[in-house]
Design a protein around this motif. Structure first.
Motif, PDB file in Angstrom:
ATOM      1  N   ASP A  72       0.809  -1.218   0.000  1.00 44.84           N
ATOM      2  CA  ASP A  72       0.000   0.000   0.000  1.00 44.84           C
ATOM      3  C   ASP A  72       0.844   1.270   0.000  1.00 44.84           C
ATOM      4  OD1 ASP A  72      -2.030  -1.816   0.160  1.00 44.84           O
ATOM      5  OD2 ASP A  72      -2.814  -1.124   2.091  1.00 44.84           O
ATOM      6  N   GLU A  73       1.752   1.396   0.934  1.00 44.70           N
ATOM      7  CA  GLU A  73       2.542   2.618   1.054  1.00 44.70           C
ATOM      8  C   GLU A  73       3.432   2.821  -0.165  1.00 44.70           C
ATOM      9  OE1 GLU A  73       2.097   4.865   3.293  1.00 44.70           O
ATOM     10  OE2 GLU A  73       0.699   3.695   4.500  1.00 44.70           O
ATOM     11  N   SER A  98     -10.796   2.826   6.377  1.00 44.08           N
ATOM     12  CA  SER A  98      -9.463   3.290   6.780  1.00 44.08           C
ATOM     13  C   SER A  98      -8.616   3.719   5.592  1.00 44.08           C
ATOM     14  CB  SER A  98      -8.732   2.194   7.562  1.00 44.08           C
ATOM     15  OG  SER A  98      -8.575   1.024   6.776  1.00 44.08           O
ATOM     16  N   ASP A  99      -8.965   3.238   4.381  1.00 42.56           N
ATOM     17  CA  ASP A  99      -8.212   3.628   3.180  1.00 42.56           C
ATOM     18  C   ASP A  99      -8.407   5.098   2.837  1.00 42.56           C
ATOM     19  OD1 ASP A  99      -7.286   1.045   2.762  1.00 42.56           O
ATOM     20  OD2 ASP A  99      -8.768   0.567   1.218  1.00 42.56           O
ATOM     21  N   LYS A 102      -5.982   7.493   4.538  1.00 43.91           N
ATOM     22  CA  LYS A 102      -4.623   7.101   4.142  1.00 43.91           C
ATOM     23  C   LYS A 102      -4.330   7.534   2.707  1.00 43.91           C
ATOM     24  CE  LYS A 102      -3.868   2.671   3.550  1.00 43.91           C
ATOM     25  NZ  LYS A 102      -3.608   1.243   3.874  1.00 43.91           N
ATOM     26  N   GLN A 105      -3.855  11.336   1.662  1.00 49.28           N
ATOM     27  CA  GLN A 105      -2.562  11.997   1.885  1.00 49.28           C
ATOM     28  C   GLN A 105      -1.708  12.005   0.618  1.00 49.28           C
ATOM     29  OE1 GLN A 105      -0.579  10.790   5.701  1.00 49.28           O
ATOM     30  NE2 GLN A 105      -2.329   9.411   5.885  1.00 49.28           N
ATOM     31  N   TYR A 106      -2.050  11.167  -0.358  1.00 44.74           N
ATOM     32  CA  TYR A 106      -1.197  10.975  -1.523  1.00 44.74           C
ATOM     33  C   TYR A 106      -1.845  11.387  -2.848  1.00 44.74           C
ATOM     34  CZ  TYR A 106       1.554   8.015   1.645  1.00 44.74           C
ATOM     35  OH  TYR A 106       2.311   7.533   2.701  1.00 44.74           O
ATOM     36  N   THR A 129     -12.919  13.496   3.638  1.00 46.21           N
ATOM     37  CA  THR A 129     -11.521  13.886   3.434  1.00 46.21           C
ATOM     38  C   THR A 129     -11.414  15.231   2.727  1.00 46.21           C
ATOM     39  OG1 THR A 129     -11.298  12.822   1.261  1.00 46.21           O
ATOM     40  CG2 THR A 129     -10.832  11.460   3.225  1.00 46.21           C
TER      41      THR A 129
END
Length: 272
Positions: A72-73, A98-99, A102, A105-106, A129
């Protein structure tokens, strides 16, 4: 919402359709750069507003041994690097609540997969978000039902949503696009036509989805004629060896010719 809600997007005054385009899944940094560089060059030449697409993970696989991602990261960081290197916005799909935070941020746009578009908690988490949310119409849903998905985004405090039609199930192993749904859904939000997923042939006995890439231009032309706001096209420089959805993907070498034709059709339609 308007295209100006998306950071870094260009050519918004061109009166063209906008384009979501890239590989199905992020397979690595070099492949993402290679595809992004080519698509950015083409869309700049044709003045098409462009968002780079890539899934950071694939959670909806038929078989447990199918490719799901490179981590994922790692994949999310590659998406961020693509955005920085080529100065374009990016989109990825999310599968769990939860995705949302996360991935936000990208990337600039969060996509709700068609199978999950009725999952209220997931849609609300994406909306909260503050990112633009791409709601993919479920293969099992009517165009009219998508107004409720859009309303969930609004009730969560955001008006940044669009709808993407990716076809409707036609029997067990085929898809069909009902173009009557485009003007219907445009009453609720901007509408994108997912050309390549609409040509999937799912539920194959081997557990690997088939497709009809030979029909990509046919479906895309029909979408443009029917005034879609955007197009969604998955592409790869080696579809036969792509790790996900290669059977319905457009070869990267064919993208410029296709988009050139579609831009010409768009101009003609707008002249009427």
């Amino acid at each position: 919402m308007t295209l100006q809600d998306i950071p870094k997007i260009k050519h918004t005054d061109s009166n063209n359709f906008f384009l979501l385009c890239g590989p199905c899944a992020i397979e690595g940094e070099d492949m993402a750069y290679r595809i992004a560089e080519k698509v950015v060059s083409i869309t700049d030449k044709l003045n098409i507003p462009y968002v780079f697409k890539g899934s950071f993970k694939k959670a909806n696989r038929s078989r447990i041994d199918s490719f799901t991602g490179i981590g994922d990261e790692n994949a999310l960081e590659i998406l961020a690097k693509v955005s920085e290197k080529f100065d374009v916005p990016t989109i990825t799909d999310i599968h769990e609540v939860s995705d949302a935070a996360k991935a936000a941020q990208y990337v600039d746009v969060l996509q709700i997969p068609a199978f999950l578009v009725r999952q209220t908690d997931l849609v609300v988490a994406a909306a909260k978000t503050g990112k633009v949310v791409n709601l993919k119409k479920g293969q099992f849903m009517s165009p009219e039902a998508m107004k409720h998905a859009v309303q969930k985004v609004k009730d969560a405090g955001s008006d940044k949503a669009w709808i993407t039609d990716r076809g409707t199930m036609f029997g067990y192993q085929d898809m069909i696009v009902d173009f009557r749904g485009i003007p219907t859904m445009k009453h609720y939000a901007p509408v994108v036509l997912d050309v390549t997923h609409s040509l999937q042939q799912p539920n194959q006995s081997a557990g690997v989805t088939g497709g009809r890439p030979d029909m990509i231009e046919t479906i895309a032309r029909a979408g443009v004629v029917n005034n879609v706001d955007g197009l969604f096209i998955e592409t790869h420089f080696d579809p036969a060896n792509a790790k996900s959805d290669g059977a319905n993907m457009l070869h990267l070498d064919n993208l410029e010719g296709l988009l050139t034709n579609l831009v010409a059709i768009r101009k003609l339609v707008q002249s009427f």
